[in-house]
Design a protein around this motif. Structure first.
Motif, PDB file in Angstrom:
ATOM      1  N   ARG A   1      17.517 -16.076  11.802  1.00  0.00           N
ATOM      2  CA  ARG A   1      16.618 -17.092  11.241  1.00  0.00           C
ATOM      3  C   ARG A   1      16.099 -16.624   9.881  1.00  0.00           C
ATOM      4  N   VAL A   2      16.342 -17.437   8.861  1.00  0.00           N
ATOM      5  CA  VAL A   2      15.889 -17.060   7.529  1.00  0.00           C
ATOM      6  C   VAL A   2      14.369 -17.028   7.455  1.00  0.00           C
ATOM      7  N   GLU A   3      13.687 -17.872   8.249  1.00  0.00           N
ATOM      8  CA  GLU A   3      12.220 -17.863   8.237  1.00  0.00           C
ATOM      9  C   GLU A   3      11.675 -16.505   8.659  1.00  0.00           C
ATOM     10  N   GLU A   4      12.269 -15.916   9.686  1.00  0.00           N
ATOM     11  CA  GLU A   4      11.826 -14.600  10.144  1.00  0.00           C
ATOM     12  C   GLU A   4      12.138 -13.532   9.095  1.00  0.00           C
ATOM     13  N   ALA A   5      13.277 -13.658   8.448  1.00  0.00           N
ATOM     14  CA  ALA A   5      13.629 -12.694   7.407  1.00  0.00           C
ATOM     15  C   ALA A   5      12.634 -12.742   6.261  1.00  0.00           C
ATOM     16  N   LEU A   6      12.238 -13.946   5.848  1.00  0.00           N
ATOM     17  CA  LEU A   6      11.263 -14.081   4.768  1.00  0.00           C
ATOM     18  C   LEU A   6       9.922 -13.454   5.141  1.00  0.00           C
ATOM     19  N   ILE A   7       9.511 -13.627   6.378  1.00  0.00           N
ATOM     20  CA  ILE A   7       8.246 -13.036   6.833  1.00  0.00           C
ATOM     21  C   ILE A   7       8.339 -11.511   6.806  1.00  0.00           C
ATOM     22  N   GLN A   8       9.451 -10.960   7.289  1.00  0.00           N
ATOM     23  CA  GLN A   8       9.620  -9.505   7.262  1.00  0.00           C
ATOM     24  C   GLN A   8       9.682  -8.985   5.820  1.00  0.00           C
ATOM     25  N   ASP A   9      10.302  -9.733   4.930  1.00  0.00           N
ATOM     26  CA  ASP A   9      10.330  -9.361   3.518  1.00  0.00           C
ATOM     27  C   ASP A   9       8.907  -9.273   2.970  1.00  0.00           C
ATOM     28  N   PHE A  10       8.108 -10.294   3.289  1.00  0.00           N
ATOM     29  CA  PHE A  10       6.734 -10.323   2.789  1.00  0.00           C
ATOM     30  C   PHE A  10       5.916  -9.164   3.349  1.00  0.00           C
ATOM     31  N   LEU A  11       6.032  -8.911   4.632  1.00  0.00           N
ATOM     32  CA  LEU A  11       5.250  -7.830   5.244  1.00  0.00           C
ATOM     33  C   LEU A  11       5.615  -6.477   4.630  1.00  0.00           C
ATOM     34  N   HIS A  12       6.880  -6.291   4.326  1.00  0.00           N
ATOM     35  CA  HIS A  12       7.301  -5.053   3.683  1.00  0.00           C
ATOM     36  C   HIS A  12       6.638  -4.907   2.313  1.00  0.00           C
ATOM     37  N   LEU A  13       6.712  -5.953   1.498  1.00  0.00           N
ATOM     38  CA  LEU A  13       6.141  -5.873   0.151  1.00  0.00           C
ATOM     39  C   LEU A  13       4.619  -5.824   0.189  1.00  0.00           C
ATOM     40  N   ALA A  14       3.996  -6.553   1.117  1.00  0.00           N
ATOM     41  CA  ALA A  14       2.539  -6.539   1.224  1.00  0.00           C
ATOM     42  C   ALA A  14       2.037  -5.148   1.605  1.00  0.00           C
ATOM     43  N   PHE A  15       2.748  -4.476   2.504  1.00  0.00           N
ATOM     44  CA  PHE A  15       2.368  -3.113   2.858  1.00  0.00           C
ATOM     45  C   PHE A  15       2.477  -2.196   1.651  1.00  0.00           C
ATOM     46  N   GLN A  16       3.540  -2.343   0.886  1.00  0.00           N
ATOM     47  CA  GLN A  16       3.713  -1.485  -0.285  1.00  0.00           C
ATOM     48  C   GLN A  16       2.606  -1.721  -1.304  1.00  0.00           C
ATOM     49  N   CYS A  17       2.197  -2.970  -1.474  1.00  0.00           N
ATOM     50  CA  CYS A  17       1.074  -3.265  -2.373  1.00  0.00           C
ATOM     51  C   CYS A  17      -0.205  -2.600  -1.863  1.00  0.00           C
ATOM     52  N   GLU A  18      -0.453  -2.716  -0.564  1.00  0.00           N
ATOM     53  CA  GLU A  18      -1.644  -2.119   0.044  1.00  0.00           C
ATOM     54  C   GLU A  18      -1.604  -0.602  -0.079  1.00  0.00           C
ATOM     55  N   ASP A  19      -0.464  -0.022   0.214  1.00  0.00           N
ATOM     56  CA  ASP A  19      -0.339   1.431   0.222  1.00  0.00           C
ATOM     57  C   ASP A  19      -0.393   2.014  -1.183  1.00  0.00           C
ATOM     58  N   SER A  20       0.137   1.274  -2.160  1.00  0.00           N
ATOM     59  CA  SER A  20       0.187   1.774  -3.533  1.00  0.00           C
ATOM     60  C   SER A  20      -1.100   1.519  -4.287  1.00  0.00           C
ATOM     61  N   GLY A  21      -1.884   0.551  -3.813  1.00  0.00           N
ATOM     62  CA  GLY A  21      -3.118   0.196  -4.515  1.00  0.00           C
ATOM     63  C   GLY A  21      -2.867  -0.439  -5.867  1.00  0.00           C
ATOM     64  N   VAL A  22      -1.744  -1.151  -6.019  1.00  0.00           N
ATOM     65  CA  VAL A  22      -1.426  -1.754  -7.309  1.00  0.00           C
ATOM     66  C   VAL A  22      -2.320  -2.956  -7.577  1.00  0.00           C
ATOM     67  N   SER A  23      -2.483  -3.265  -8.842  1.00  0.00           N
ATOM     68  CA  SER A  23      -3.362  -4.356  -9.258  1.00  0.00           C
ATOM     69  C   SER A  23      -2.699  -5.711  -9.042  1.00  0.00           C
ATOM     70  N   VAL A  24      -3.523  -6.723  -8.852  1.00  0.00           N
ATOM     71  CA  VAL A  24      -3.046  -8.097  -8.731  1.00  0.00           C
ATOM     72  C   VAL A  24      -2.790  -8.647 -10.131  1.00  0.00           C
ATOM     73  N   ARG A  25      -1.632  -9.242 -10.318  1.00  0.00           N
ATOM     74  CA  ARG A  25      -1.255  -9.713 -11.654  1.00  0.00           C
ATOM     75  C   ARG A  25      -1.223 -11.227 -11.775  1.00  0.00           C
ATOM     76  N   SER A  26      -1.190 -11.947 -10.673  1.00  0.00           N
ATOM     77  CA  SER A  26      -1.099 -13.407 -10.769  1.00  0.00           C
ATOM     78  C   SER A  26      -1.954 -14.048  -9.689  1.00  0.00           C
ATOM     79  N   GLU A  27      -2.294 -15.312  -9.900  1.00  0.00           N
ATOM     80  CA  GLU A  27      -3.068 -16.043  -8.898  1.00  0.00           C
ATOM     81  C   GLU A  27      -2.279 -16.188  -7.604  1.00  0.00           C
ATOM     82  N   CYS A  28      -0.966 -16.397  -7.735  1.00  0.00           N
ATOM     83  CA  CYS A  28      -0.119 -16.513  -6.546  1.00  0.00           C
ATOM     84  C   CYS A  28      -0.203 -15.239  -5.716  1.00  0.00           C
ATOM     85  N   SER A  29      -0.068 -14.107  -6.372  1.00  0.00           N
ATOM     86  CA  SER A  29      -0.143 -12.825  -5.661  1.00  0.00           C
ATOM     87  C   SER A  29      -1.504 -12.641  -5.006  1.00  0.00           C
ATOM     88  N   ARG A  30      -2.560 -12.988  -5.720  1.00  0.00           N
ATOM     89  CA  ARG A  30      -3.906 -12.816  -5.173  1.00  0.00           C
ATOM     90  C   ARG A  30      -4.095 -13.620  -3.893  1.00  0.00           C
TER      91      ARG A  30
END
Length: 360
Positions: free
Chosen positions: A294-323
């Motif tokens: 299911r592509v929907e599940e893949a997209l969710i797993q993609d997001f969780l991976h990137l969201a964790f990396q953002c949280e773990d890295s402490g990177v700044s928010v650059r866009s309203e969409c990201s925020r």
């Protein structure tokens, strides 16, 4: 890249069945040009499906050597294996049909390639099958992001890194993270390309995995165009599921969310870390597809991976969409009220975060 692939009878039988569906009785006694034959499975299948002769051409010396050795060992005839590149010099062959499968999207001069292949099949009864990657697919987003930070230029380089990929991701990385070029085509663009060289689309065959009964995921639907010299009635043979406008909008929103998080990470992480994050994204996406379909599940797993990396890295928010998505993920992780924010965001990812408590 195909050194570990093994040709076996069941695979060739399946390929031959597919070719009979695509070409019908046009193959009986015909001469076929299999350009960029790779593993050699389609060349063998053409012979099994009724072709009298197959001219198999590939620019990779390793492919030519392995396939030539295979034919010699098994004493198979009717297939001429050539080491050549149509972009370097014209082809001195006259054939009935051309099979251009999995090649065009890796070519920097597609017009020149089609011109030279078309010259080799100029007869009024000639046919051309073109396969190309589809623009706007989820795969375009995932592959495009990862290629920004991970691209293997040598076989040895990929071999050293192959242990970092899970099996499903490694098979895709072997193609999509090693090719110097990937072009993505809309259906209109691809049809225009073939028309410019005197071809008319007469059928849109189904994708080979779909033909074998595997369900389509909606993540990737490569174009398959069967073309003839003479215009005729279009036979709609594709079995790919139609994607509704709403589903397409959801997918576009999800891909935009992934891009927003990715941009945050690229701005705040080293090149080495981004390479690790890219490999992780490839694993998350293709493993989820392999296990759930299911592509929907893949997209969710993609997001969780990137969201964790953002949280773990402490990177700044650059866009309203990201925020918006990062706030929604934080609320989901704490299982706090978030319905109003989620309602303003389209897509599978937002709906998942609205109803599920996640863990980073």
């Amino acid at each position: 890249m195909f050194q570990h692939d093994r040709l076996h009878p069941r695979w060739i039988d399946d390929c031959a069945r597919y070719l009979r569906v695509v070409f019908g009785d046009r193959l009986e006694g015909a001469c076929v040009l299999d350009y960029g034959f790779g593993r050699g499975n389609w060349a063998l299948a053409f012979r099994k499906a009724g072709a009298r002769r197959v001219v198999a051409i590939d620019a990779a010396e390793g492919n030519v050597r392995r396939f030539s050795d295979f034919l010699h060992r098994d004493q198979l005839s009717g297939i001429e294996v050539i080491h050549g590149d149509a972009l370097v010099e014209p082809l001195a062959y006259n054939v009935d049909h051309v099979w251009l499968y999995g090649v065009l999207h890796h070519v920097g001069q597609p017009g020149l390639l089609l011109e030279r292949l078309s010259a080799a099949a100029s007869g009024p009864q000639s046919h051309l099958l073109v396969y190309a990657y589809d623009r706007g697919s989820v795969r375009e987003t995932i592959v495009g992001l990862v290629r920004e930070v991970v691209l293997y230029e040598e076989v040895a380089e990929f071999t050293m890194a192959s242990g970092l990929f899970c099996p499903a991701a490694r098979l895709r990385a072997r193609d999509d993270l090693t090719a110097p070029i990937i072009r993505w085509y809309s259906a209109v663009e691809l049809e225009q390309q073939v028309r410019e060289h005197g071809w008319r689309v007469i059928a849109r065959p189904p994708d080979f995995p779909v033909f074998l009964g595997r369900p389509g995921t909606g993540e990737f639907a490569p174009h398959h165009l069967l073309c003839a010299r003479e215009a005729g009635r279009l036979e709609e043979t594709s079995s790919s599921a139609d994607i509704s406008a709403a589903a397409a909008e959801d997918t576009a929103a999800d891909c935009a969310a992934l891009r927003a998080l990715w941009d945050d990470l690229k701005a705040g992480c080293s090149a080495e870390r981004m390479a690790h994050i890219g490999i992780g994204l490839f694993n998350a996406h293709f493993a989820a597809l392999a296990y759930t379909g299911r592509v929907e599940e893949a997209l969710i797993q993609d997001f969780l991976h990137l969201a964790f990396q953002c949280e773990d890295s402490g990177v700044s928010v650059r866009s309203e969409c990201s925020r918006h998505y990062r706030v929604l993920a934080a609320l989901s992780a704490a299982d706090r009220p978030r319905a109003s924010l989620a309602a303003a965001l389209p897509g599978h990812i937002a709906r998942h975060l609205a109803g599920q408590a996640i863990r980073f």
